[in-house]
Design a protein around this motif. Structure first.
Motif, PDB file in Angstrom:
ATOM      1  N   SER A  47     114.051  48.663 -16.792  1.00 33.31           N
ATOM      2  CA  SER A  47     113.582  49.374 -17.989  1.00 33.31           C
ATOM      3  C   SER A  47     113.162  50.802 -17.670  1.00 33.31           C
ATOM      4  CB  SER A  47     112.417  48.625 -18.632  1.00 33.31           C
ATOM      5  OG  SER A  47     111.356  48.471 -17.715  1.00 33.31           O
ATOM      6  N   GLY A  48     113.072  51.136 -16.390  1.00 36.55           N
ATOM      7  CA  GLY A  48     112.736  52.502 -16.015  1.00 36.55           C
ATOM      8  C   GLY A  48     112.601  52.648 -14.514  1.00 36.55           C
ATOM      9  N   TYR A  49     112.822  53.876 -14.053  1.00 38.88           N
ATOM     10  CA  TYR A  49     112.593  54.187 -12.642  1.00 38.88           C
ATOM     11  C   TYR A  49     112.340  55.677 -12.504  1.00 38.88           C
ATOM     12  CZ  TYR A  49     117.508  55.722 -12.419  1.00 38.88           C
ATOM     13  OH  TYR A  49     118.706  56.347 -12.639  1.00 38.88           O
ATOM     14  N   SER A  50     111.691  56.051 -11.391  1.00 39.51           N
ATOM     15  CA  SER A  50     111.422  57.468 -11.163  1.00 39.51           C
ATOM     16  C   SER A  50     111.366  57.766  -9.673  1.00 39.51           C
ATOM     17  CB  SER A  50     110.105  57.891 -11.821  1.00 39.51           C
ATOM     18  OG  SER A  50     109.010  57.269 -11.176  1.00 39.51           O
ATOM     19  N   TRP A  51     111.735  58.988  -9.346  1.00 41.26           N
ATOM     20  CA  TRP A  51     111.648  59.515  -7.987  1.00 41.26           C
ATOM     21  C   TRP A  51     110.857  60.809  -8.077  1.00 41.26           C
ATOM     22  CZ3 TRP A  51     112.122  58.486  -3.054  1.00 41.26           C
ATOM     23  CH2 TRP A  51     112.218  59.541  -2.135  1.00 41.26           C
ATOM     24  N   VAL A  52     109.802  60.909  -7.306  1.00 37.15           N
ATOM     25  CA  VAL A  52     108.974  62.116  -7.274  1.00 37.15           C
ATOM     26  C   VAL A  52     108.884  62.563  -5.829  1.00 37.15           C
ATOM     27  CG1 VAL A  52     106.702  63.085  -7.747  1.00 37.15           C
ATOM     28  CG2 VAL A  52     107.637  61.337  -9.262  1.00 37.15           C
ATOM     29  N   SER A  53     109.156  63.844  -5.583  1.00 37.50           N
ATOM     30  CA  SER A  53     109.094  64.386  -4.234  1.00 37.50           C
ATOM     31  C   SER A  53     108.494  65.786  -4.269  1.00 37.50           C
ATOM     32  CB  SER A  53     110.495  64.442  -3.628  1.00 37.50           C
ATOM     33  OG  SER A  53     110.458  64.998  -2.332  1.00 37.50           O
ATOM     34  N   ASP A  54     107.518  65.996  -3.442  1.00 38.53           N
ATOM     35  CA  ASP A  54     106.883  67.309  -3.366  1.00 38.53           C
ATOM     36  C   ASP A  54     107.624  68.277  -2.467  1.00 38.53           C
ATOM     37  OD1 ASP A  54     104.892  66.452  -5.003  1.00 38.53           O
ATOM     38  OD2 ASP A  54     103.405  66.191  -3.425  1.00 38.53           O
ATOM     39  N   THR A  55     108.449  67.747  -1.581  1.00 30.93           N
ATOM     40  CA  THR A  55     109.025  68.613  -0.570  1.00 30.93           C
ATOM     41  C   THR A  55     110.422  68.161  -0.153  1.00 30.93           C
ATOM     42  OG1 THR A  55     108.649  69.552   1.612  1.00 30.93           O
ATOM     43  CG2 THR A  55     107.970  67.296   1.314  1.00 30.93           C
ATOM     44  N   VAL A  56     111.244  69.115   0.173  1.00 30.97           N
ATOM     45  CA  VAL A  56     112.523  68.856   0.814  1.00 30.97           C
ATOM     46  C   VAL A  56     112.542  69.762   2.031  1.00 30.97           C
ATOM     47  CG1 VAL A  56     115.019  68.972   0.623  1.00 30.97           C
ATOM     48  CG2 VAL A  56     113.661  68.287  -1.354  1.00 30.97           C
ATOM     49  N   GLU A  57     112.389  69.145   3.192  1.00 29.58           N
ATOM     50  CA  GLU A  57     112.221  69.921   4.419  1.00 29.58           C
ATOM     51  C   GLU A  57     113.514  70.209   5.151  1.00 29.58           C
ATOM     52  OE1 GLU A  57     109.248  67.824   6.613  1.00 29.58           O
ATOM     53  OE2 GLU A  57     107.757  68.098   5.050  1.00 29.58           O
ATOM     54  N   ALA A  58     114.553  69.417   4.888  1.00 27.70           N
ATOM     55  CA  ALA A  58     115.818  69.606   5.590  1.00 27.70           C
ATOM     56  C   ALA A  58     116.939  68.984   4.763  1.00 27.70           C
ATOM     57  CB  ALA A  58     115.754  68.935   6.960  1.00 27.70           C
ATOM     58  N   ASP A  59     118.169  69.346   5.082  1.00 28.39           N
ATOM     59  CA  ASP A  59     119.309  68.765   4.380  1.00 28.39           C
ATOM     60  C   ASP A  59     119.383  67.255   4.591  1.00 28.39           C
ATOM     61  OD1 ASP A  59     120.047  71.207   3.392  1.00 28.39           O
ATOM     62  OD2 ASP A  59     121.511  71.599   4.962  1.00 28.39           O
ATOM     63  N   THR A  60     119.141  66.824   5.820  1.00 32.51           N
ATOM     64  CA  THR A  60     119.127  65.404   6.157  1.00 32.51           C
ATOM     65  C   THR A  60     117.752  65.065   6.685  1.00 32.51           C
ATOM     66  OG1 THR A  60     121.468  65.509   6.773  1.00 32.51           O
ATOM     67  CG2 THR A  60     120.213  63.608   7.549  1.00 32.51           C
ATOM     68  N   MET A  61     117.091  64.128   6.002  1.00 31.78           N
ATOM     69  CA  MET A  61     115.756  63.739   6.452  1.00 31.78           C
ATOM     70  C   MET A  61     115.497  62.277   6.141  1.00 31.78           C
ATOM     71  SD  MET A  61     113.592  65.895   3.622  1.00 31.78           S
ATOM     72  CE  MET A  61     112.013  65.182   3.854  1.00 31.78           C
ATOM     73  N   MET A  62     114.666  61.659   6.955  1.00 25.44           N
ATOM     74  CA  MET A  62     114.318  60.260   6.776  1.00 25.44           C
ATOM     75  C   MET A  62     113.145  60.155   5.815  1.00 25.44           C
ATOM     76  SD  MET A  62     115.314  57.284   7.739  1.00 25.44           S
ATOM     77  CE  MET A  62     116.338  57.785   9.091  1.00 25.44           C
ATOM     78  N   ARG A  63     113.208  59.208   4.902  1.00 31.02           N
ATOM     79  CA  ARG A  63     112.086  58.867   4.028  1.00 31.02           C
ATOM     80  C   ARG A  63     111.538  57.548   4.549  1.00 31.02           C
ATOM     81  NH1 ARG A  63     110.770  63.149   0.541  1.00 31.02           N
ATOM     82  NH2 ARG A  63     112.730  64.134  -0.015  1.00 31.02           N
ATOM     83  N   THR A  64     110.343  57.587   5.093  1.00 32.00           N
ATOM     84  CA  THR A  64     109.717  56.405   5.676  1.00 32.00           C
ATOM     85  C   THR A  64     108.721  55.821   4.688  1.00 32.00           C
ATOM     86  OG1 THR A  64     109.960  57.333   7.887  1.00 32.00           O
ATOM     87  CG2 THR A  64     108.371  55.543   7.624  1.00 32.00           C
TER      88      THR A  64
END
Length: 169
Positions: free
Chosen positions: A74-91
């Motif tokens: 019924s819904g979803y969201s992605w919130v990110s304050d920062t993008v530090e590199a083209d390829t990065m791990m989200r832990t």
């Protein structure tokens, strides 16, 4: 053996597979230190698939890969304050499952500062092994995209499921 993506669309969500006392669909923070690799929204079936690398997980150690499937989205969201590199791990630093009489909700707090949240009617969790990846995650600074991609599970990886759990409202 089934591919990760085919598991999303399969009937495996109907009942648990194997047995475990560890159920990330119900117990907070069991997904800590997993790597959030990808999220897919299958719009025609109202399903979200969440692909996780477990090689750095603190508490899940039966396999190297996990798949979370949320149905009746019924819904979803992605919130990110920062993008530090083209390829990065989200832990994943915190996982917060919640179930009420009307919805199932999962929030994944990640580092660096980001969060994914999804709400639906049911959820399934599958832990297993993708044999085609190594025992440790590849170096993200690798200049060879093919080597980098082959070191992580993906939607076409064959997943040998060790166990699966389900939650339904």
């Amino acid at each position: 053996m089934a591919t990760v993506e085919s598991i999303v669309h399969s009937a495996l969500h109907q009942s648990p597979i194997g047995s475990t006392d560890w159920d990330p669909l119900r117990i907070e923070d069991l997904l800590q230190e997993c790597a959030l690799l990808d999220v897919r929204h299958f719009t025609s079936s109202s399903i979200i698939g969440i692909l996780l690398d477990l090689r750095t997980a603190l508490q899940l150690d039966i396999g190297n890969t996990a798949l979370v499937v949320i149905g009746g989205v019924s819904g979803y969201s992605w919130v990110s304050d920062t993008v530090e590199a083209d390829t990065m791990m989200r832990t994943v630093v915190g996982s917060y499952p919640t179930m009420s009489a009307t919805e199932y909700k999962l929030e994944l707090a990640c580092s660096p500062r980001s969060a994914f949240q999804v709400k639906g009617k049911w959820a399934s969790f599958f832990e297993g092994t993708v044999r085609s990846i190594g025992e440790s995650q590849p170096d993200l600074t690798s200049v060879d995209p093919t080597t980098l991609a082959s070191g992580f599970p993906n939607w076409q990886s064959e997943l040998a499921i060790a166990y699966g759990t389900t939650a339904r409202v």
